[in-house]
Design a protein around this motif. Structure first.
Motif, PDB file in Angstrom:
ATOM      1  N   UNK A 227       0.854  -1.190   0.000  1.00 36.17           N
ATOM      2  CA  UNK A 227       0.000   0.000   0.000  1.00 36.17           C
ATOM      3  C   UNK A 227       0.888   1.237   0.000  1.00 36.17           C
ATOM      4  N   UNK A 228       0.521   2.227  -0.796  1.00 37.28           N
ATOM      5  CA  UNK A 228       1.226   3.506  -0.819  1.00 37.28           C
ATOM      6  C   UNK A 228       0.253   4.620  -0.437  1.00 37.28           C
ATOM      7  N   UNK A 229       0.716   5.565   0.362  1.00 39.18           N
ATOM      8  CA  UNK A 229      -0.079   6.760   0.671  1.00 39.18           C
ATOM      9  C   UNK A 229       0.782   7.974   0.355  1.00 39.18           C
ATOM     10  N   UNK A 230       0.299   8.814  -0.534  1.00 36.93           N
ATOM     11  CA  UNK A 230       1.038   9.984  -0.985  1.00 36.93           C
ATOM     12  C   UNK A 230       0.268  11.250  -0.656  1.00 36.93           C
ATOM     13  N   UNK A 231       0.945  12.231  -0.079  1.00 37.48           N
ATOM     14  CA  UNK A 231       0.380  13.567   0.140  1.00 37.48           C
ATOM     15  C   UNK A 231       1.354  14.567  -0.477  1.00 37.48           C
ATOM     16  N   UNK A 232       1.141  14.867  -1.741  1.00 34.72           N
ATOM     17  CA  UNK A 232       2.073  15.699  -2.497  1.00 34.72           C
ATOM     18  C   UNK A 232       1.488  17.077  -2.750  1.00 34.72           C
ATOM     19  N   UNK A 233       2.342  18.082  -2.650  1.00 37.68           N
ATOM     20  CA  UNK A 233       1.954  19.453  -2.960  1.00 37.68           C
ATOM     21  C   UNK A 233       2.926  20.024  -3.979  1.00 37.68           C
ATOM     22  N   UNK A 245      10.407  26.021   9.274  1.00 35.66           N
ATOM     23  CA  UNK A 245      11.727  25.721   9.803  1.00 35.66           C
ATOM     24  C   UNK A 245      11.660  24.899  11.087  1.00 35.66           C
ATOM     25  N   UNK A 246      10.599  25.079  11.860  1.00 33.68           N
ATOM     26  CA  UNK A 246      10.439  24.315  13.105  1.00 33.68           C
ATOM     27  C   UNK A 246       9.572  23.075  12.913  1.00 33.68           C
ATOM     28  N   UNK A 247       8.963  22.937  11.748  1.00 31.52           N
ATOM     29  CA  UNK A 247       8.056  21.808  11.507  1.00 31.52           C
ATOM     30  C   UNK A 247       8.705  20.772  10.596  1.00 31.52           C
ATOM     31  N   UNK A 248       8.729  21.053   9.298  1.00 30.21           N
ATOM     32  CA  UNK A 248       9.204  20.050   8.341  1.00 30.21           C
ATOM     33  C   UNK A 248       8.086  19.115   7.927  1.00 30.21           C
ATOM     34  N   UNK A 249       8.330  18.352   6.881  1.00 30.44           N
ATOM     35  CA  UNK A 249       7.286  17.520   6.288  1.00 30.44           C
ATOM     36  C   UNK A 249       6.787  16.428   7.220  1.00 30.44           C
ATOM     37  N   UNK A 250       7.665  15.852   8.026  1.00 27.00           N
ATOM     38  CA  UNK A 250       7.234  14.760   8.895  1.00 27.00           C
ATOM     39  C   UNK A 250       6.245  15.272   9.949  1.00 27.00           C
ATOM     40  N   UNK A 251       6.603  16.354  10.636  1.00 26.58           N
ATOM     41  CA  UNK A 251       5.700  16.909  11.650  1.00 26.58           C
ATOM     42  C   UNK A 251       4.431  17.487  11.024  1.00 26.58           C
ATOM     43  N   UNK A 252       4.598  18.139   9.884  1.00 29.82           N
ATOM     44  CA  UNK A 252       3.492  18.887   9.290  1.00 29.82           C
ATOM     45  C   UNK A 252       2.438  17.987   8.660  1.00 29.82           C
ATOM     46  N   UNK A 253       2.844  16.846   8.097  1.00 29.27           N
ATOM     47  CA  UNK A 253       1.893  16.032   7.325  1.00 29.27           C
ATOM     48  C   UNK A 253       1.892  14.555   7.720  1.00 29.27           C
ATOM     49  N   UNK A 254       3.067  13.924   7.803  1.00 26.62           N
ATOM     50  CA  UNK A 254       3.090  12.475   8.028  1.00 26.62           C
ATOM     51  C   UNK A 254       2.517  12.081   9.377  1.00 26.62           C
ATOM     52  N   UNK A 255       2.927  12.761  10.447  1.00 28.64           N
ATOM     53  CA  UNK A 255       2.537  12.341  11.786  1.00 28.64           C
ATOM     54  C   UNK A 255       1.029  12.440  12.005  1.00 28.64           C
ATOM     55  N   UNK A 256       0.365  13.322  11.314  1.00 32.59           N
ATOM     56  CA  UNK A 256      -1.064  13.534  11.560  1.00 32.59           C
ATOM     57  C   UNK A 256      -1.920  13.114  10.367  1.00 32.59           C
ATOM     58  N   UNK A 257      -1.902  13.907   9.277  1.00 35.06           N
ATOM     59  CA  UNK A 257      -2.784  13.611   8.142  1.00 35.06           C
ATOM     60  C   UNK A 257      -2.589  12.190   7.617  1.00 35.06           C
ATOM     61  N   UNK A 258      -1.353  11.850   7.300  1.00 39.06           N
ATOM     62  CA  UNK A 258      -1.104  10.565   6.637  1.00 39.06           C
ATOM     63  C   UNK A 258      -1.360   9.395   7.582  1.00 39.06           C
ATOM     64  N   UNK A 347       3.672  -0.822   4.053  1.00 42.95           N
ATOM     65  CA  UNK A 347       2.981   0.427   3.764  1.00 42.95           C
ATOM     66  C   UNK A 347       4.054   1.487   3.521  1.00 42.95           C
ATOM     67  N   UNK A 348       4.048   2.074   2.353  1.00 37.01           N
ATOM     68  CA  UNK A 348       5.002   3.125   2.013  1.00 37.01           C
ATOM     69  C   UNK A 348       4.253   4.463   2.041  1.00 37.01           C
ATOM     70  N   UNK A 349       4.726   5.406   2.846  1.00 33.78           N
ATOM     71  CA  UNK A 349       4.046   6.692   2.945  1.00 33.78           C
ATOM     72  C   UNK A 349       5.032   7.810   2.606  1.00 33.78           C
ATOM     73  N   UNK A 350       4.513   8.879   2.002  1.00 33.60           N
ATOM     74  CA  UNK A 350       5.382   9.993   1.628  1.00 33.60           C
ATOM     75  C   UNK A 350       4.574  11.292   1.599  1.00 33.60           C
ATOM     76  N   UNK A 351       5.278  12.391   1.838  1.00 38.03           N
ATOM     77  CA  UNK A 351       4.677  13.719   1.770  1.00 38.03           C
ATOM     78  C   UNK A 351       5.763  14.693   1.382  1.00 38.03           C
ATOM     79  N   UNK A 352       5.414  15.705   0.604  1.00 39.40           N
ATOM     80  CA  UNK A 352       6.441  16.648   0.210  1.00 39.40           C
ATOM     81  C   UNK A 352       5.897  17.912  -0.414  1.00 39.40           C
ATOM     82  N   UNK A 353       6.739  18.941  -0.400  1.00 40.49           N
ATOM     83  CA  UNK A 353       6.469  20.220  -1.045  1.00 40.49           C
ATOM     84  C   UNK A 353       7.188  20.279  -2.389  1.00 40.49           C
TER      85      UNK A 353
END
Length: 504
Positions: A227-233, A245-258, A347-353
């Motif tokens: 399974x893959x879950x992608x949250x791309x912007x 600068x204090x958040x980053x992709x992991x804190x901002x998206x993976x830990x909660x939304x994904x 399960x492969x998950x990813x998020x990015x700007x």
């Protein structure tokens, strides 16, 4: 297709009791773009009580302009006709109150202001407080509400509090904030919001899985390869340098939304769709995830590139960003859920700007049949696996890819798609996802909100990765070009398992 915003009749069980919605931080963009349009959409659908008010609270004195500004947001951001006959009566109930968030005198005056509205409007002391403020104010505001007697529900009524994310920045901070909030509020009064759970397409994952006999029997390790879950912007940080600068992709998206989306994909059928039953099954999923080795993660930071035909700058050139920043704008990882249903299914998950395009999607790749009868007849020389794509945003819908015979005298196979579109089936909607969440919070339904143990469990999974990343600064940042699908290390994460990211 027409936009779907109105409903001639409402389910009376879904109409809250009379109440006042009090929004702290009401001068912020969220209130104008999302919260007021969502509340008005509920009014259009006859899902708000007649005895109702909205009070915006912020530090600046905006009483002369607040209602007009909110009306502008409803019209422009909510897809509402300026001539809608229900708009003026709704706006007549939108009020404003100015106070500093650390001012006891101001809170005492706010209490009196709300009590006066109760007398005018018949709202009976029921409250929904929404903390749309910076995280450092969450505990302070909650404690002052309690200190000034505004957290005790009236007899037979309610006082509920919505808290925006981020709810902590790691496990320790999340536990501290939980303790501070729980010291003045009961857990059933606290609604930790994640706007992803307001999206119809996320909620539909449960209906799709548990409401269709076709899919539930094959939703397990026997039939699913991965399974893959992608949250791309495709956008960058949009001027939010200090925050990112204090958040980053992991804190901002993976830990909660994904992680929330992952729980809907992987959970067992709950006994019911009551909050306690759904939360229990979500928590079981998170607790079954093995500790994540840092070698099963990948991170990246975008450099200069081209997005939608336009040249864009790299992250380190963004406003108010450290020119030597080690903050990740891309994060990916491989998770293993050690339970009977999912053992052996990665399960492969990813998020990015600044990725190739904006898309949030769950991709379920099924296993191949044990005997490839047609492997020599495929158009490209190989039979492609069946793939199910659950598109959360944009172009919301579901696509199923399967093999079909190409017409002709020989047996050649080609992948084809069956596609379901929300817009085609139900019409285009101007709803923004906050409608359901605001309504549920007024009704005291916590099904689509995070609870304390769930927040701390997901932070417990992610905090060791954050610590490992902080201890070893990346030497190759920036390591992906804006407008691409991220760094090579993320591709390598799947390649070593003989897989690759599904093309979106």
């Amino acid at each position: 297709m027409p936009e779907t915003t109105q409903s001639p009749a409402a389910n009376s069980e879904r109409v809250p009791d009379p109440c006042i919605v009090v929004i702290f931080g009401a001068s912020g963009d969220l209130t104008k773009r999302k919260l007021l349009p969502a509340l008005f959409h509920l009014k259009q659908q006859n899902l708000l009580p007649e005895d109702f008010s909205v009070v915006g609270v912020a530090r600046r004195d905006l009483s002369a302009t607040f209602a007009a500004d909110m009306q502008d947001g409803i019209i422009k951001g909510g897809g509402v006709d300026a001539g809608d006959s229900t708009l003026k009566p709704f706006m007549d109930k939108v009020k404003y109150f100015a106070t500093e968030f650390d001012n006891d005198e101001g809170f005492e005056k706010l209490k009196a202001f709300l009590a006066d509205l109760d007398g005018q409007l018949g709202t009976k002391g029921n409250r929904l407080f929404y903390l749309a403020v910076a995280p450092e104010y969450f505990a302070d505001i909650a404690q002052r509400l309690q200190k000034h007697g505004m957290t005790d529900a009236p007899e037979g009524g309610f006082v509920n509090v919505i808290i925006e994310k981020p709810f902590g920045t790691d496990l320790e901070s999340a536990k501290k904030l939980n303790s501070e909030i729980n010291s003045v509020l009961k857990e059933n009064q606290i609604f930790r919001i994640d706007h992803y759970l307001g999206k119809e397409t996320v909620q539909n994952i449960l209906v799709f899985r548990f409401g269709n006999a076709l899919f539930e029997p094959i939703w397990n390790r026997n039939y699913i390869d991965h399974v893959e879950i992608t949250a791309a912007e495709s956008i960058g940080i949009e001027g939010r340098g200090p925050f990112y600068e204090t958040a980053g992709a992991l804190r901002d998206v993976l830990q909660n939304h994904v992680m929330e989306v992952l729980s809907f994909v992987a959970m067992e059928p709950p006994d019911s769709f009551e909050a306690a039953a759904v939360r229990t099954e979500k928590l079981k999923v998170w607790k079954a995830i093995d500790p994540i080795p840092v070698e099963n993660t990948a991170r990246g930071q975008y450099g200069e590139g081209t997005v939608d035909g336009q040249k864009v700058i790299g992250y380190r050139q963004e406003d108010r960003v450290n020119p030597e920043s080690a903050t990740e704008t891309y994060a990916a990882m491989k998770l293993e859920i050690e339970n009977w249903r999912w053992a052996g299914v990665p399960f492969y998950i990813r998020a990015g700007k600044r990725l190739a395009k904006r898309v949030t999607e769950v991709t379920v790749v099924f296993k191949q049949p044990p005997l490839h009868l047609f492997k020599n007849n495929a158009k490209d020389g190989s039979i492609q696996p069946n793939v199910l794509q659950l598109r959360i945003q944009p172009d919301e819908g579901i696509t199923l890819t399967f093999g079909a015979k190409i017409p002709g005298p020989t047996t050649n196979v080609k992948p084809v798609e069956m596609h379901f579109s929300y817009a085609d089936a139900f019409g285009k909607s101007s709803a923004n996802g906050y409608e359901r969440l605001l309504l549920d919070a007024m009704l005291g339904d916590g099904t689509l909100f995070a609870e304390r143990e769930g927040v701390e469990t997901t932070w417990a999974l992610m905090t060791p990765i954050l610590e490992a990343w902080a201890a070893t600064k990346p030497a190759d940042f920036p390591n992906y070009e804006a407008g691409t699908w991220g760094p090579k290390c993320a591709d390598d994460l799947l390649a070593r398992d003989g897989r690759k990211w599904h093309e979106l």
